[in-house]
Design an enzyme around this catalytic site. Structure first.
Site: not given
Ligand code: XMP
Length: 513
Positions: A55, A82-83, A169, A171, A227, A369
């Site tokens: 964040g 992180c944060y 991070h 991710e 979608d 997606k």
């Protein structure tokens, strides 16, 4: 339903859904919730693990998002990123401060691969950092598990309490062994079995939809895009004839597209749903007559689309729910809402406020997606539809520069069909982000069969992009372009020149208007 779940607590970072997605890649179900969700609700969800996101705030600043220490007492492993890592340190007696040296981007981190989170990870590994604060000192009962020359606590753990933290991070793709670390957390530390699959998503969604809708009537605005098609099929499987799909053919679709959509969703298709195709071509062309300005065209198309849809909804009557095929990137784009308006009405998915519905159902809201595509395959939607490239709501209306007429639509449809056919024939279709033909408003002199011509120029566009926010012009082999050019000029009446657009985004946009 009893299923393993990881809860991601959102502290406002950019990559929050990406964390959820990586957890799902470990075949574990995952949801993102606000950092201040009530502790009781969190407990009721019975998560197998909790992840604190990054964040933009400083934990020591006023009004920074904090959570109570009780979350560490739930007996559930927590990973702070992180944060989130700084928050863990801050709440548990460590020291967080402005780092003397900020780290941004790829950074080599030295890790203790005896630590559970770094099991199997190289002792020096490239990670993605983005921080101005750092943990100066870990809480007393924590062990430091990673560091860089300027970041003394790039990782820490209190394994007994099941608390883990990383400053970088894991991710993002740039963290080379990030997936391994998340896998270590989710599977080894939290003890998840990893038996969740996209078919579980489909099954769970079907159950949830049935429960929510009961015997209510549901309306879906179907565009034929990936979608809305996946959302429609999901709903059809869940509630069958309680669902009505309205497909508005605004006359600005690609060649044969209206019929293709009808083939799949209409009465002769495999799904048990009510399908209404509204052929509103004339109506749209009339409204667009004489209009050249791109924004006005977009607004007219959007407005008329809503009017047609509204009329159909009223005819059906007493509809309780509206289905939208919103996916996660749409949520981010609308959520930010601070960026300049480059093009209005970006998402025709945003349907009427004016028709009253009890609720909106967005079954794909959390998916990216490619995850939507996986769900589509799971639902046995034809591959041709599932792998369709994005097509803008205002359709060919924004691929025809200047005034839109039925004749120009015909030209661009035919040219585009040839281009797509040849690109597919050359085996290039799956590798391109988006490609299409547009009709410039330029006419120029040519010579065909010894006669002077004064006809339109078609522009071909092909881009590579992963997020559609930026893009670069793709290289299409010259011989393919040659074949496309001669076919278009020979087969499409009214065209005597073909151009290729080499512009990236920025400075261009993907569409022409
Ligand atoms: P631009 O032209 O902004 O396009 O670079 C980025 C992506 O968005 C699609 N696009 C739209 N999609 N409604 C949509 O649903 C719209 O009004 C719209 N305008 C652009 C475009 O095709 C590309 O994939």
């Amino acid at each position: 339903m009893d299923r393993e779940m990881i809860v991601v607590l959102d502290f406002g970072g950019q990559y929050n859904q990406l964390i959820a997605r990586r957890v799902r890649e470990c075949n574990v179900y995952c949801e993102v919730h606000p950092y201040n969700m009530p502790l009781d609700r969190l407990k009721d969800m019975r998560p197998k693990g909790i992840i604190f996101t990054g964040g933009p705030n400083s934990v020591y600043a006023e009004d920074s998002p904090l959570c109570g220490k009780e979350v560490f007492e739930l007996g559930v492993p927590v990973l702070g990123i992180c944060y989130g890592s700084q928050l863990m340190a801050h709440l548990l007696g460590g020291k967080v401060a402005t780092a003397p040296v900020s780290e941004y981007g790829r950074t080599e981190v030295e890790v203790d691969n005896g630590a559970a989170i770094f099991s199997g990870v190289s002792s020096k590994t490239v990670c993605w950092m983005s921080h101005t604060d750092y943990i100066e000192q870990a809480p007393e009962d924590f062990k430091v598990t990673a560091h860089t020359p300027v970041c003394p606590v790039a990782g820490m753990e209190n394994a007994e309490r099941g608390l883990y933290a990383v400053q970088f991070h894991p991710e993002v793709m740039h963290t080379q062994e990030g997936m391994k670390m998340l896998h270590n957390f989710v599977i080894n530390i939290c003890g998840c079995k990893g038996d969740w699959r996209m078919d579980s998503f489909v099954e769970t969604s079907i159950e949830a939809i049935r429960e929510r809708v009961g015997s209510g009537k549901v309306l879906c605005a179907l565009s034929g895009g990936v979608d809305s098609s996946v959302a429609a099929v999901l709903l059809a499987k869940a509630i069958g004839k309680q669902l009505t799909c309205v497909f508005v053919d605004h006359g600005l679709l690609r060649k044969n597209e209206g019929d293709e959509v009808e083939e799949v969703f209409g009465p002769n298709g495999p799904y048990d749903l009510n399908f209404i195709r509204v052929n509103a071509q004339e109506r749209f062309y009339e409204k667009l007559a004489g209009v050249e300005e791109p924004e006005r065209k977009r607004k007219i198309i959007g407005e008329e689309f809503i009017r047609v849809f509204e009329e159909e909804a009223k005819k059906i009557g007493a509809v309780d729910y509206l289905v939208q095929g919103t996916i996660y990137p749409d949520v981010i784009e609308s959520g930010l809402g601070k960026s300049a308006v480059i093009k209005s009405h970006h998402n025709v998915g945003g349907l009427p406020d004016c028709v009253e519905f009890k609720e909106i159902i967005e079954p794909l809201r959390l998916l990216f997606k490619d995850e939507v595509r996986k769900a589509g395959l799971e639902l046995e939607i034809p591959e041709k539809l599932v792998y369709r490239q994005p097509f803008p709501g205002p359709g060919l209306g924004i691929r025809i520069i200047g005034e839109v007429t039925a004749e120009k639509v015909r030209i661009v449809q035919d040219a585009d069909a040839i281009y797509r056919e040849e690109v597919a024939k050359a085996g290039l279709d799956k590798g391109l982000g988006q490609y299409f033909a547009a009709l410039t408003n330029m006419r120029s002199v040519g010579v065909m069969g010894d006669e002077r011509t004064y006809d339109y120029a078609v522009a071909l566009r092909a881009v590579n992009t992963s997020d559609f926010m930026t893009a670069e012009a793709a290289q299409i082999p010259w011989d393919v372009l040659g074949t496309v050019t001669s076919r278009i000029v020979n087969e499409v009446k009214g065209v005597n020149r073909v151009l290729f657009d080499c512009t990236g985004k920025p400075p261009g946009t993907i569409e022409f208007e």
